[in-house]
Write a protein that holds these residues in place. Structure first.
Motif, PDB file in Angstrom:
ATOM      1  N   GLU A  36       0.861  -1.220   0.030  1.00 48.37           N
ATOM      2  CA  GLU A  36       0.116   0.108  -0.141  1.00 48.37           C
ATOM      3  C   GLU A  36       0.679   1.234   0.124  1.00 48.37           C
ATOM      4  O   GLU A  36       0.387   2.310  -0.781  1.00 48.37           O
ATOM      5  N   LEU A  37       1.904   1.061   0.650  1.00 47.71           N
ATOM      6  CA  LEU A  37       2.759   2.309   0.774  1.00 47.71           C
ATOM      7  C   LEU A  37       3.457   2.601  -0.586  1.00 47.71           C
ATOM      8  O   LEU A  37       3.832   3.534  -1.071  1.00 47.71           O
ATOM      9  N   GLU A  38       3.931   1.459  -1.338  1.00 48.76           N
ATOM     10  CA  GLU A  38       4.528   1.447  -2.681  1.00 48.76           C
ATOM     11  C   GLU A  38       3.645   2.096  -3.684  1.00 48.76           C
ATOM     12  O   GLU A  38       4.015   2.902  -4.667  1.00 48.76           O
ATOM     13  N   ARG A  39       2.096   2.113  -3.370  1.00 48.96           N
ATOM     14  CA  ARG A  39       1.276   2.700  -4.492  1.00 48.96           C
ATOM     15  C   ARG A  39       1.419   4.037  -4.592  1.00 48.96           C
ATOM     16  O   ARG A  39       1.778   4.617  -5.802  1.00 48.96           O
ATOM     17  N   GLU A  40       1.578   4.671  -3.599  1.00 50.95           N
ATOM     18  CA  GLU A  40       1.598   6.273  -3.518  1.00 50.95           C
ATOM     19  C   GLU A  40       3.151   6.714  -3.572  1.00 50.95           C
ATOM     20  O   GLU A  40       3.461   7.696  -4.446  1.00 50.95           O
ATOM     21  N   ALA A  41       4.012   6.067  -3.017  1.00 48.48           N
ATOM     22  CA  ALA A  41       5.542   6.426  -2.972  1.00 48.48           C
ATOM     23  C   ALA A  41       6.209   6.247  -4.192  1.00 48.48           C
ATOM     24  O   ALA A  41       7.024   7.038  -4.517  1.00 48.48           O
ATOM     25  N   VAL A  42       6.001   5.021  -4.815  1.00 41.96           N
ATOM     26  CA  VAL A  42       6.460   4.619  -6.124  1.00 41.96           C
ATOM     27  C   VAL A  42       5.784   4.845  -7.225  1.00 41.96           C
ATOM     28  O   VAL A  42       6.331   5.744  -8.218  1.00 41.96           O
ATOM     29  N   PHE A  43       4.596   4.306  -7.266  1.00 39.12           N
ATOM     30  CA  PHE A  43       3.833   4.219  -8.700  1.00 39.12           C
ATOM     31  C   PHE A  43       3.156   5.671  -8.774  1.00 39.12           C
ATOM     32  O   PHE A  43       3.027   6.101 -10.122  1.00 39.12           O
ATOM     33  N   ARG A  44       2.873   6.312  -7.888  1.00 40.10           N
ATOM     34  CA  ARG A  44       2.166   7.365  -8.169  1.00 40.10           C
ATOM     35  C   ARG A  44       3.198   8.801  -8.327  1.00 40.10           C
ATOM     36  O   ARG A  44       2.769   9.655  -8.959  1.00 40.10           O
ATOM     37  N   ARG A  45       4.318   8.394  -8.078  1.00 47.78           N
ATOM     38  CA  ARG A  45       5.445   9.524  -8.193  1.00 47.78           C
ATOM     39  C   ARG A  45       6.372   8.995  -9.401  1.00 47.78           C
ATOM     40  O   ARG A  45       7.396   9.768  -9.467  1.00 47.78           O
ATOM     41  N   SER A  46       6.149   8.224 -10.258  1.00 43.18           N
ATOM     42  CA  SER A  46       7.004   7.432 -11.155  1.00 43.18           C
ATOM     43  C   SER A  46       6.115   7.774 -12.720  1.00 43.18           C
ATOM     44  O   SER A  46       5.093   7.602 -12.698  1.00 43.18           O
ATOM     45  N   TRP A  47       7.117   7.992 -13.687  1.00 40.40           N
ATOM     46  CA  TRP A  47       6.512   7.884 -15.053  1.00 40.40           C
ATOM     47  C   TRP A  47       6.522   6.250 -15.509  1.00 40.40           C
ATOM     48  O   TRP A  47       7.529   5.788 -14.972  1.00 40.40           O
ATOM     49  N   LEU A  48       5.268   5.775 -15.891  1.00 37.32           N
ATOM     50  CA  LEU A  48       5.103   4.507 -16.128  1.00 37.32           C
ATOM     51  C   LEU A  48       4.960   4.355 -17.838  1.00 37.32           C
ATOM     52  O   LEU A  48       4.308   5.030 -18.210  1.00 37.32           O
ATOM     53  N   LEU A 158       0.717   9.370 -13.063  1.00 35.63           N
ATOM     54  CA  LEU A 158      -0.805   9.563 -12.494  1.00 35.63           C
ATOM     55  C   LEU A 158      -0.751  10.424 -11.224  1.00 35.63           C
ATOM     56  O   LEU A 158      -1.518  10.387 -10.399  1.00 35.63           O
ATOM     57  N   GLY A 159       0.565  11.240 -11.092  1.00 34.95           N
ATOM     58  CA  GLY A 159       0.552  11.954 -10.025  1.00 34.95           C
ATOM     59  C   GLY A 159       0.737  13.582 -10.497  1.00 34.95           C
ATOM     60  O   GLY A 159       0.373  13.903 -11.406  1.00 34.95           O
ATOM     61  N   GLU A 160       1.812  13.912  -9.566  1.00 30.94           N
ATOM     62  CA  GLU A 160       2.082  15.323 -10.206  1.00 30.94           C
ATOM     63  C   GLU A 160       3.747  15.385 -10.546  1.00 30.94           C
ATOM     64  O   GLU A 160       4.640  15.560  -9.643  1.00 30.94           O
ATOM     65  N   PRO A 161       3.918  15.270 -12.056  1.00 28.99           N
ATOM     66  CA  PRO A 161       5.449  15.098 -12.314  1.00 28.99           C
ATOM     67  C   PRO A 161       6.108  16.123 -12.109  1.00 28.99           C
ATOM     68  O   PRO A 161       5.983  17.423 -12.258  1.00 28.99           O
ATOM     69  N   ALA A 162       7.505  16.027 -11.327  1.00 27.33           N
ATOM     70  CA  ALA A 162       8.483  17.111 -10.945  1.00 27.33           C
ATOM     71  C   ALA A 162       9.355  17.491 -12.132  1.00 27.33           C
ATOM     72  O   ALA A 162       9.823  18.320 -12.190  1.00 27.33           O
ATOM     73  N   SER A 163       9.301  16.596 -13.437  1.00 23.06           N
ATOM     74  CA  SER A 163       9.951  16.767 -14.593  1.00 23.06           C
ATOM     75  C   SER A 163       9.385  16.187 -15.784  1.00 23.06           C
ATOM     76  O   SER A 163       8.492  15.175 -15.483  1.00 23.06           O
ATOM     77  N   THR A 164       9.622  16.576 -16.979  1.00 23.33           N
ATOM     78  CA  THR A 164       9.287  15.649 -18.133  1.00 23.33           C
ATOM     79  C   THR A 164       9.889  14.187 -17.888  1.00 23.33           C
ATOM     80  O   THR A 164      10.805  13.994 -17.444  1.00 23.33           O
ATOM     81  N   ALA A 165       9.081  13.187 -18.845  1.00 22.72           N
ATOM     82  CA  ALA A 165       9.647  12.090 -18.726  1.00 22.72           C
ATOM     83  C   ALA A 165      10.882  11.989 -19.243  1.00 22.72           C
ATOM     84  O   ALA A 165      12.089  11.157 -19.017  1.00 22.72           O
ATOM     85  N   MET A 386      12.347   5.555  -1.485  1.00 21.75           N
ATOM     86  CA  MET A 386      10.913   6.405  -1.788  1.00 21.75           C
ATOM     87  C   MET A 386       9.922   6.055  -0.950  1.00 21.75           C
ATOM     88  O   MET A 386       9.240   6.884  -0.429  1.00 21.75           O
ATOM     89  N   VAL A 387       9.703   4.835  -0.274  1.00 19.03           N
ATOM     90  CA  VAL A 387       8.773   4.536   0.765  1.00 19.03           C
ATOM     91  C   VAL A 387       9.089   5.304   1.939  1.00 19.03           C
ATOM     92  O   VAL A 387       8.161   5.889   2.694  1.00 19.03           O
ATOM     93  N   GLU A 388      10.486   5.325   2.296  1.00 22.58           N
ATOM     94  CA  GLU A 388      10.926   6.021   3.580  1.00 22.58           C
ATOM     95  C   GLU A 388      10.467   7.487   3.725  1.00 22.58           C
ATOM     96  O   GLU A 388      10.128   8.131   4.587  1.00 22.58           O
ATOM     97  N   THR A 389      10.868   7.790   2.175  1.00 21.57           N
ATOM     98  CA  THR A 389      10.554   9.460   2.092  1.00 21.57           C
ATOM     99  C   THR A 389       9.113   9.841   2.192  1.00 21.57           C
ATOM    100  O   THR A 389       8.676  10.743   3.061  1.00 21.57           O
ATOM    101  N   TYR A 390       8.170   8.892   1.688  1.00 18.13           N
ATOM    102  CA  TYR A 390       6.908   9.134   1.777  1.00 18.13           C
ATOM    103  C   TYR A 390       6.511   9.011   3.280  1.00 18.13           C
ATOM    104  O   TYR A 390       5.424   9.687   3.775  1.00 18.13           O
TER     105      TYR A 390
END
Length: 401
Positions: A36-48, A158-165, A386-390
């Motif tokens: 559940e933490l990976e959902r937001e910490a990793v996949f919401r914050r990454s380009w897929l 699917l989040g708020e990208p900090a940069s372009t892909a 990333m999880v610990e940061t989140y």
């Protein structure tokens, strides 16, 4: 994050020690709370990476992608202006999903529930009795999703990208630009579901420690006297991403006649003239979090491992081609190469699932990575960071709530 790009004849302890050498906890490979933490910490914050531009060949073409880890259904469309856009596949009236087809071509998209109709740019075109709603059409456009094409590959955020892909990929974007995937016009695809965590599944495909035990037939021709186990000869670490040079056997035995025909024609289908290079050198590019591209001219393929649950994943394997198969021998070559890939993968599946069952039993608190599993450790470290940061961010929010 650290960026290291060592090059050496044989990967050794000194080159990867910076990643750490200690045991790795097993919980993140099966614990639902960690997932559940990976959902937001990793996949919401990454380009897929979710597709290829060749799937959208003309205006009005669309594809639908399910991203279960974020409970999202995404509609990706080539608009009338030739621009590729992405939207959440939800009607803005009551949330009904608009599209069930995996792909197609449409001028508009209508909700089956109350027939709200949207354009290829996501705008609301019409809705029955709309004058009785207390809102304007402009406020009812489909919610957009960040989308970008790099080297023909479609990425969404699917989040708020900090940069372009492209910026997120760094120098690897230019590497991809030079690879045949950037010019691919079609692909062969194999989709599978597996009862295993996404990291455990992905790790299987980024280490060669198991090669001689699980894939002896495939390993035999590519291993050399200098590198009898087919270990990587170089690693690169680029922020969250990774690369490796798998092997180079200049004295690889000649294939059987039928194989020779298949490999030669498959190489021509997978790359333009002048781009074939050496068929014995394979470059592996792993893009965080869950995609890799294998740069062999004969098997130019990608593999995406999408999380579904803590103990379930879906893999999508694609072999990319340039041009259609114009002769029976070209069709044979493509089918042969895909069959070869599936044969090798079938040898992996059982052992991955056995590993998942073993870890989920709770019998082990830690697992161990050796130097040849450096990419596995790098993925684990990056996800953990990333999880610990989140987690720290959540703690701050709770403190000031």
């Amino acid at each position: 994050m650290n960026t290291h790009t060592p090059t050496f004849a044989r990967v050794g302890r000194n080159e990867v020690a910076w990643l750490g050498t200690g045991p790795v906890p097993t919980g993140p490979y099966y614990d639902p709370a960690w997932f559940e933490l990976e959902r937001e910490a990793v996949f919401r914050r990454s380009w897929l990476q979710v597709g290829h531009v060749c799937e959208l060949p003309e205006r009005g073409s669309f594809i639908r992608r399910e991203v279960e880890v974020l409970k999202a259904s995404v509609l990706i469309v080539r608009g009338r202006d030739d621009t590729i856009r992405a939207f959440h596949n939800v009607c803005t009236h009551r949330g009904t999903q608009l599209v069930e087809a995996e792909a197609g071509r449409q001028a508009t998209f209508s909700c089956p529930y109350h027939m709200w109709t949207f354009g290829q740019d996501g705008s609301l075109l019409s809705a029955p009795d709309f004058e009785q709603f207390h809102i304007g059409k402009a406020e009812c456009a489909l919610p957009g999703v960040a989308v970008e094409v790099v080297a023909g590959l479609i990425f969404i955020h699917l989040g708020e990208p900090a940069s372009t892909a492209r910026d997120w990929l760094g120098p690897l974007a230019e590497t991809l630009d030079r690879m045949p995937v950037a010019r691919a016009t079609t692909f062969s695809e194999y989709v599978y579901e597996i009862d295993a965590n996404w990291k455990l599944t992905y790790d299987n495909f980024q280490e060669n420690y198991h090669l001689r035990f699980i894939h002896p037939a495939a390993a035999r021709p590519v291993c050399s006297n200098d590198n009898p186990f087919g270990y990587p000869t170089a690693y690169g670490f680029h922020g969250p991403h990774r690369t490796q040079r798998i092997w180079d056997n200049p004295n690889m035995p000649a294939p059987h006649p039928v194989q020779a025909i298949a490999f030669e024609k498959a190489g021509r289908c997978a790359a333009e003239d002048g781009l074939l290079g050496s068929t014995t050198v394979k470059d592996y590019i792993a893009l965080f979090p869950n995609f890799f591209l294998f740069g062999s001219p004969v098997q130019h393929f990608s593999h995406t491992v999408m999380p579904i649950a803590a103990d379930k994943s879906r893999g999508v394997i694609r072999l990319y081609w340039i041009g259609e198969d114009e002769t029976p021998s070209e069709r044979f070559a493509r089918e042969y190469v895909m069959a070869t890939a599936r044969d090798v993968h079938s040898e992996d599946r059982s052992v991955i699932e056995r590993g998942q069952r073993g870890l989920a039993s709770g019998a082990l608190k830690h697992i161990h990575f050796q130097d040849q599993e450096a990419l596995c450790r790098h993925l684990f470290n990056t996800v953990t960071e990333m999880v610990e940061t989140y987690r720290a961010e959540l703690a701050v929010k709770r403190e000031f709530a």
